[in-house]
Design a protein around this motif. Sequence first.
Motif, PDB file in Angstrom:
ATOM      1  N   VAL A  86      98.926  38.001  22.197  1.00  0.00           N
ATOM      2  CA  VAL A  86      97.922  38.058  21.139  1.00  0.00           C
ATOM      3  C   VAL A  86      96.778  37.119  21.506  1.00  0.00           C
ATOM      4  N   ILE A  87      95.590  37.656  21.645  1.00  0.00           N
ATOM      5  CA  ILE A  87      94.415  36.873  22.003  1.00  0.00           C
ATOM      6  C   ILE A  87      93.611  36.593  20.738  1.00  0.00           C
ATOM      7  N   LEU A  88      93.386  35.319  20.463  1.00  0.00           N
ATOM      8  CA  LEU A  88      92.644  34.917  19.280  1.00  0.00           C
ATOM      9  C   LEU A  88      91.142  34.905  19.574  1.00  0.00           C
ATOM     10  N   PRO A  89      90.316  35.063  18.550  1.00  0.00           N
ATOM     11  CA  PRO A  89      88.856  35.022  18.744  1.00  0.00           C
ATOM     12  C   PRO A  89      88.377  33.734  19.404  1.00  0.00           C
ATOM     13  N   ILE A  90      89.010  32.595  19.075  1.00  0.00           N
ATOM     14  CA  ILE A  90      88.602  31.317  19.672  1.00  0.00           C
ATOM     15  C   ILE A  90      88.870  31.317  21.173  1.00  0.00           C
ATOM     16  N   GLN A  91      89.931  31.988  21.598  1.00  0.00           N
ATOM     17  CA  GLN A  91      90.226  32.089  23.028  1.00  0.00           C
ATOM     18  C   GLN A  91      89.198  32.953  23.739  1.00  0.00           C
ATOM     19  N   LEU A  92      88.836  34.067  23.123  1.00  0.00           N
ATOM     20  CA  LEU A  92      87.835  34.946  23.713  1.00  0.00           C
ATOM     21  C   LEU A  92      86.490  34.245  23.830  1.00  0.00           C
ATOM     22  N   LYS A  93      86.117  33.525  22.798  1.00  0.00           N
ATOM     23  CA  LYS A  93      84.821  32.844  22.789  1.00  0.00           C
ATOM     24  C   LYS A  93      84.707  31.844  23.926  1.00  0.00           C
ATOM     25  N   TYR A  94      85.725  30.981  24.063  1.00  0.00           N
ATOM     26  CA  TYR A  94      85.628  29.920  25.066  1.00  0.00           C
ATOM     27  C   TYR A  94      86.047  30.392  26.456  1.00  0.00           C
ATOM     28  N   ASN A 105      95.890  26.107  24.515  1.00  0.00           N
ATOM     29  CA  ASN A 105      95.773  25.005  23.548  1.00  0.00           C
ATOM     30  C   ASN A 105      94.649  25.339  22.574  1.00  0.00           C
ATOM     31  N   THR A 106      94.948  26.218  21.645  1.00  0.00           N
ATOM     32  CA  THR A 106      93.906  26.686  20.724  1.00  0.00           C
ATOM     33  C   THR A 106      93.407  25.581  19.795  1.00  0.00           C
ATOM     34  N   SER A 107      94.237  24.578  19.515  1.00  0.00           N
ATOM     35  CA  SER A 107      93.792  23.479  18.653  1.00  0.00           C
ATOM     36  C   SER A 107      92.668  22.692  19.328  1.00  0.00           C
ATOM     37  N   LEU A 108      92.713  22.582  20.658  1.00  0.00           N
ATOM     38  CA  LEU A 108      91.664  21.888  21.397  1.00  0.00           C
ATOM     39  C   LEU A 108      90.332  22.614  21.240  1.00  0.00           C
ATOM     40  N   TYR A 109      90.348  23.918  21.428  1.00  0.00           N
ATOM     41  CA  TYR A 109      89.104  24.677  21.386  1.00  0.00           C
ATOM     42  C   TYR A 109      88.618  24.904  19.954  1.00  0.00           C
ATOM     43  N   SER A 110      89.519  24.901  19.008  1.00  0.00           N
ATOM     44  CA  SER A 110      89.113  24.951  17.601  1.00  0.00           C
ATOM     45  C   SER A 110      88.411  23.652  17.207  1.00  0.00           C
ATOM     46  N   PHE A 111      88.926  22.524  17.709  1.00  0.00           N
ATOM     47  CA  PHE A 111      88.282  21.238  17.425  1.00  0.00           C
ATOM     48  C   PHE A 111      86.891  21.196  18.051  1.00  0.00           C
ATOM     49  N   ILE A 112      86.782  21.602  19.314  1.00  0.00           N
ATOM     50  CA  ILE A 112      85.490  21.604  19.998  1.00  0.00           C
ATOM     51  C   ILE A 112      84.505  22.502  19.259  1.00  0.00           C
ATOM     52  N   ASP A 113      84.968  23.661  18.828  1.00  0.00           N
ATOM     53  CA  ASP A 113      84.102  24.600  18.127  1.00  0.00           C
ATOM     54  C   ASP A 113      83.560  24.005  16.833  1.00  0.00           C
ATOM     55  N   ALA A 156      85.304  11.383  22.012  1.00  0.00           N
ATOM     56  CA  ALA A 156      86.568  11.448  22.759  1.00  0.00           C
ATOM     57  C   ALA A 156      87.720  10.925  21.910  1.00  0.00           C
ATOM     58  N   GLN A 157      87.447   9.868  21.157  1.00  0.00           N
ATOM     59  CA  GLN A 157      88.476   9.282  20.292  1.00  0.00           C
ATOM     60  C   GLN A 157      88.893  10.279  19.205  1.00  0.00           C
ATOM     61  N   HIS A 158      87.911  10.902  18.560  1.00  0.00           N
ATOM     62  CA  HIS A 158      88.206  11.920  17.541  1.00  0.00           C
ATOM     63  C   HIS A 158      89.023  13.060  18.136  1.00  0.00           C
ATOM     64  N   LEU A 159      88.624  13.528  19.304  1.00  0.00           N
ATOM     65  CA  LEU A 159      89.320  14.655  19.928  1.00  0.00           C
ATOM     66  C   LEU A 159      90.769  14.307  20.241  1.00  0.00           C
ATOM     67  N   LYS A 187      78.511  19.105  23.602  1.00  0.00           N
ATOM     68  CA  LYS A 187      78.270  20.323  24.370  1.00  0.00           C
ATOM     69  C   LYS A 187      79.243  20.388  25.538  1.00  0.00           C
ATOM     70  N   ILE A 188      79.270  21.541  26.186  1.00  0.00           N
ATOM     71  CA  ILE A 188      80.089  21.748  27.379  1.00  0.00           C
ATOM     72  C   ILE A 188      79.162  21.726  28.595  1.00  0.00           C
ATOM     73  N   SER A 189      79.520  20.899  29.572  1.00  0.00           N
ATOM     74  CA  SER A 189      78.718  20.736  30.780  1.00  0.00           C
ATOM     75  C   SER A 189      79.528  21.114  32.009  1.00  0.00           C
ATOM     76  N   ASP A 190      78.829  21.273  33.115  1.00  0.00           N
ATOM     77  CA  ASP A 190      79.458  21.632  34.390  1.00  0.00           C
ATOM     78  C   ASP A 190      79.560  20.394  35.265  1.00  0.00           C
ATOM     79  N   LEU A 191      80.780  20.026  35.622  1.00  0.00           N
ATOM     80  CA  LEU A 191      80.995  18.830  36.430  1.00  0.00           C
ATOM     81  C   LEU A 191      80.383  18.959  37.816  1.00  0.00           C
TER      82      LEU A 191
END
Length: 218
Positions: A55-63, A76-84, A107-110, A187-191
């Motif tokens: 089962v693929i969730l919308p948050i997984q598809l988005k990220y 780890n959908t909780s990680l990407y839900s928090f970021i969102d 970082a502390q909040h996450l 935001k999300i950046s490229d290392l």
Amino acid sequence: MKKALIPTIIFSLLLITLSSCGGSKNKLAIVKPKLDKKPQVENTSETTVEKKEPVILPIQLKYANILNVDPTDLDNTSLYSFIDEWMGAPYLMGGEDMEGVDCSSFAQHLYVNVYGYLLERTSGRQYDSETTDKFLGQEFIEEGDLLFFKRPNVDDETITHVGIYLKNNKFVSASGYSGPEKVRGVKISDLTDEWWQERFICAGRKPLPIYKDNSSNN
């Protein structure tokens, strides 16, 4: 006369016996012997097992689209839900909430909300902490690792920025650098971007349950 009657009597008795056996045919129940049935063993090589599609969730598809990975890699959908939820929150030096937040507070909040782990308040303390296992090899970085940065081409080794690694060379942070994303904030950046590469010091790994679980499965 008596000798002549004997064969007749014997013949009559035979007829009676035969007629009585035939007459009981419809009255007797035929009982079949019970046979021990052996359990049938399914031939697994010939049995087709239906695999359930994940089962693929919308948050997984988005990220997955943002990180350019397969949606199933983002378990780890909780990680990407928090970021969102925090995405786009403005950068503010010393800020600690969605009205304005700096890199170490984000970082502390996450870590608290996703991993249940309390980080040190500043990026310098997160770097210096005895519980931070630091390493240089970028090929060994895993989702959830801390990334530490400093000003380039200076003798000052002060840590100026911290981010959290995601997948496929991407990391999330609250940054005052607008960069190619044209965003100052979460935001999300490229290392692999040159700007980040010349500032990268090392990665750091905290003793999170996710790493313990991974090691126990190996």
